[in-house]
Write an enzyme that holds these catalytic residues in place. Structure first.
Site, mmCIF file in Angstrom:
data_model
loop_
_atom_site.group_PDB
_atom_site.id
_atom_site.type_symbol
_atom_site.label_atom_id
_atom_site.label_comp_id
_atom_site.label_asym_id
_atom_site.label_seq_id
_atom_site.Cartn_x
_atom_site.Cartn_y
_atom_site.Cartn_z
ATOM 1 N N THR A 13 99.888 9.484 -18.730
ATOM 2 C CA THR A 13 98.847 10.532 -18.917
ATOM 3 C C THR A 13 99.232 11.875 -18.369
ATOM 4 O OG1 THR A 13 97.311 10.034 -17.252
ATOM 5 C CG2 THR A 13 96.947 8.852 -19.164
ATOM 6 N N GLY A 14 98.962 12.950 -18.780
ATOM 7 C CA GLY A 14 99.497 14.433 -18.389
ATOM 8 C C GLY A 14 100.686 14.318 -18.418
ATOM 9 N N THR A 16 102.971 16.462 -20.063
ATOM 10 C CA THR A 16 103.463 17.612 -20.593
ATOM 11 C C THR A 16 104.176 18.435 -19.585
ATOM 12 O OG1 THR A 16 101.401 18.918 -20.580
ATOM 13 C CG2 THR A 16 101.718 17.369 -22.627
ATOM 14 N N SER A 17 104.001 18.280 -18.367
ATOM 15 C CA SER A 17 104.663 19.112 -17.275
ATOM 16 C C SER A 17 104.859 18.646 -15.982
ATOM 17 C CB SER A 17 103.705 20.417 -17.226
ATOM 18 O OG SER A 17 102.404 20.301 -16.684
ATOM 19 N N GLY A 18 105.362 19.003 -15.022
ATOM 20 C CA GLY A 18 105.416 18.640 -13.811
ATOM 21 C C GLY A 18 105.721 17.187 -13.624
ATOM 22 N N ILE A 19 105.169 16.629 -12.557
ATOM 23 C CA ILE A 19 105.428 15.196 -12.515
ATOM 24 C C ILE A 19 105.348 14.114 -13.467
ATOM 25 C CG2 ILE A 19 104.770 12.932 -10.914
ATOM 26 C CD1 ILE A 19 103.787 15.300 -8.906
ATOM 27 N N GLY A 20 104.242 14.547 -14.406
ATOM 28 C CA GLY A 20 104.141 13.620 -15.726
ATOM 29 C C GLY A 20 105.473 13.810 -16.561
ATOM 30 N N SER A 138 97.319 11.867 -3.595
ATOM 31 C CA SER A 138 97.902 12.986 -3.177
ATOM 32 C C SER A 138 97.704 12.872 -1.680
ATOM 33 C CB SER A 138 96.959 13.965 -3.710
ATOM 34 O OG SER A 138 97.491 15.469 -2.896
ATOM 35 N N TYR A 151 88.898 18.155 -4.529
ATOM 36 C CA TYR A 151 90.104 17.748 -4.925
ATOM 37 C C TYR A 151 90.615 16.515 -4.128
ATOM 38 C CZ TYR A 151 94.969 17.451 -6.388
ATOM 39 O OH TYR A 151 96.217 16.897 -6.404
#
Length: 250
Positions: A13-14, A16-20, A138, A151
């Site tokens: 999930t997620g 489309t960018s970065g870690i995902g 995190s 967060y």
């Protein structure tokens, strides 16, 4: 090194960018059938092209249960089972205690806690016995960080999920672990830090606090996720694996 994901069905999930994105590409490079999610169709299409291999993009917000249902409907139609879930989607913004609004609280918890909870719960009928679940937490949950209380609280909840769900799923031998990245070079981080020279200055300052002397690259977190999801980690269950260059240990 390969981790044996050829032909496996993987959810990121997620993605489309970065870690995902980096993790989805790493699974796809291993020969897995990868399903990724993202909120924006243009970003989703671009990610699918970049990842290559056997990847399918499903547009959705993982804080919305109907979007999670649509994801698993797509999986059911193609494969009928899941081998790995990487519950990665989420995000946050700075807000000092005196400036926290109900909207900030609700949005952050919906994305980072509600989304993770129901992403995993709704996957259960499709998850094979002995499957693997990796949650993206995190390192901020382990130390106080100014203006990130909401967060940080959501990520502490995610880490707790790994412990409790391990016990809930022990009869099915499904492992649940959390990866806790530190400061990682992503577009989302740059936006959080204000972009441009301001972001570069903040990252440079933070790199000075990390014993390794630099921030992480998304691919380094991705390799950790693949390890936790693989049979190489077959006796690792319920842990939080912190990947932050030693920052929380210093």
């Amino acid at each position: 090194m390969t981790y044996g994901f050829d032909g496996k069905v993987v959810i990121v999930t997620g993605g489309t960018s970065g870690i995902g994105l980096a993790t989805a590409k790493a699974f796809a490079d291993e020969g897995a059938f990868v399903f990724i999610t993202g909120r924006r169709q243009d970003a989703l299409d671009a990610a699918v092209t970049r990842i290559g291999g056997k990847v399918i993009g499903v547009r959705g917000d993982m804080g919305r249960l109907e979007d999670i249902d649509r994801l698993y409907d797509a999986v059911q139609q193609k494969h009928g089972h899941i081998d790995v879930v990487f519950a990665n989607a989420g995000g946050g913004e700075f807000a000092p205690l005196g400036a926290i609004t109900e909207e900030h609280y609700q949005t952050t918890f919906d994305s980072n806690v509600k989304g993770v909870l129901f992403t995993v719960q709704k996957a259960l009928p499709l998850l094979r016995d002995r499957a693997s679940i990796v949650l993206n937490a995190s390192n901020v949950s382990a130390a106080g960080t100014p203006a990130l209380s909401v967060y940080s609280a959501t990520k502490a909840a995610v880490r707790s999920f790994a412990r409790t769900w391990m016990m809930d799923l022990k009869d099915r031998h499904i492992r649940v672990n959390a990866v806790s990245p530190g400061v990682t070079e992503t577009a989302g981080l740059n936006a959080l830090f204000g972009g441009g020279e301001q972001a570069e200055g903040t990252k440079s300052y933070l790199a000075g606090l990390i014993p390794t002397g630099r921030v992480a690259q998304p691919e380094e977190i991705a390799r950790t996720v693949l390890f936790l999801a693989s049979d190489e980690a077959s006796f690792i269950n319920g842990i939080e694996l912190t990947v932050d260059g030693g920052q929380t240990q210093a």
